[in-house]
Design a protein around this motif. Structure first.
Motif, short mmCIF file in Angstrom:
data_model
loop_
_atom_site.label_atom_id
_atom_site.label_comp_id
_atom_site.label_asym_id
_atom_site.label_seq_id
_atom_site.Cartn_x
_atom_site.Cartn_y
_atom_site.Cartn_z
N SER A 1 0.82 -1.22 0.00
CA SER A 1 0.00 0.00 0.00
C SER A 1 0.85 1.27 0.00
N LYS B 1 2.05 3.28 -2.25
CA LYS B 1 1.64 4.41 -3.08
C LYS B 1 0.54 5.23 -2.39
N GLN B 2 -0.44 4.54 -1.85
CA GLN B 2 -1.53 5.24 -1.17
C GLN B 2 -1.02 5.96 0.07
N GLU B 3 -0.09 5.35 0.78
CA GLU B 3 0.47 5.99 1.98
C GLU B 3 1.23 7.26 1.62
N VAL B 4 1.95 7.24 0.52
CA VAL B 4 2.65 8.44 0.08
C VAL B 4 1.65 9.55 -0.25
N GLU B 5 0.59 9.21 -0.97
CA GLU B 5 -0.43 10.20 -1.32
C GLU B 5 -1.11 10.75 -0.07
N ASP B 6 -1.46 9.87 0.86
CA ASP B 6 -2.11 10.30 2.10
C ASP B 6 -1.21 11.25 2.90
N SER B 7 0.09 11.01 2.84
CA SER B 7 1.03 11.81 3.62
C SER B 7 1.17 13.23 3.09
N LYS B 8 0.89 13.42 1.81
CA LYS B 8 1.08 14.73 1.19
C LYS B 8 0.08 15.77 1.68
N ARG B 9 -0.95 15.32 2.38
CA ARG B 9 -1.90 16.29 2.95
C ARG B 9 -1.25 17.12 4.05
N SER C 1 5.41 17.96 3.22
CA SER C 1 6.13 18.17 1.98
C SER C 1 7.46 17.42 2.10
N THR D 1 11.91 5.79 -4.58
CA THR D 1 11.49 4.44 -4.23
C THR D 1 12.52 3.43 -4.72
#
Length: 203
Positions: free
Chosen positions: A164, A166-174, A177, A182
């Motif tokens: 997971s 990729k999703q964790e990286v996207e979630d972290s961007k909220r 920065s 990878t």
């Protein structure tokens, strides 16, 4: 032991084998690794930990491993540092007193340039790591709070993540920065090691 990725580390072979012996012996008393993975310790734990040594070149500095558990990757990296980069100091952070005792016993037995801090990661004084590692510790959005606390401004973090990622990286961007590279895992097709730097909170 007959894995090509370990053949480059012949100078550390004896210490790695002793560490495996200690891990399997202590696992009978405390839960360092699962019973299923005990028979696969070289591939699932040693080789998995060795990967970061191929990626990050650092001849001097401070390596911090948070949530060290049974010493993967922290103690494995410290063993390799002893053989190839003896000026690098390793600090292991572990809240479980029994696991911390195991880590200290291993450090003493193997004569490593390392120390153990017993405590919760968020309560330990900032450690200013040049290299920070964490394996199977927490989802990335939460993990980055720990990274920010203990990594130096110019440091890098290497974080083991599962399928997971990729999703964790996207979630972290909220909330964060950061720059991320990878690295494909050599032991798990779906996993990645995330190389994180220039981390700061989003205002």
């Amino acid at each position: 032991m007959n894995y090509p990725d370990l053949l480059d580390f012949s100078q550390a072979k004896d210490d790695l084998e002793m560490f495996v012996y200690l891990t399997l012996r202590w696992t009978k008393k405390i839960n360092l690794i699962g019973n299923r993975s005990s028979s696969e310790i070289w591939e699932r734990h040693i080789l998995d930990s060795v990967q970061v040594f191929h990626v990050k070149q650092m001849s001097v500095g401070h390596h911090v491993d948070i949530g060290s558990g049974g010493g993967f990757p922290g103690l494995v990296v410290a063993i390799l540092n002893k053989a190839y980069r003896p000026l690098v100091e390793t600090t292991l952070v572990e809240a479980d007193q029994r696991k911390a005792t195991f880590l200290r016993t291993s450090i003493r037995t193997l004569n490593l340039n390392a120390r153990v801090i017993v405590g919760r990661i968020e309560n330990v004084e900032p450690l200013s790591a040049d290299l920070l590692t964490a394996r199977a510790l927490a989802p990335l959005p939460k993990l980055l709070y720990f990274v920010e606390r203990h990594m130096s401004m110019d440091g890098r973090a290497f974080l083991w993540k599962g399928k997971s990622w990729k999703q964790e990286v996207e979630d972290s961007k909220r909330d964060w920065s950061f720059s991320v590279k990878t690295h494909k895992s050599k032991t798990n097709f779906d996993s990645r090691i995330l190389e994180v730097e220039r981390l700061c909170r989003v205002q």
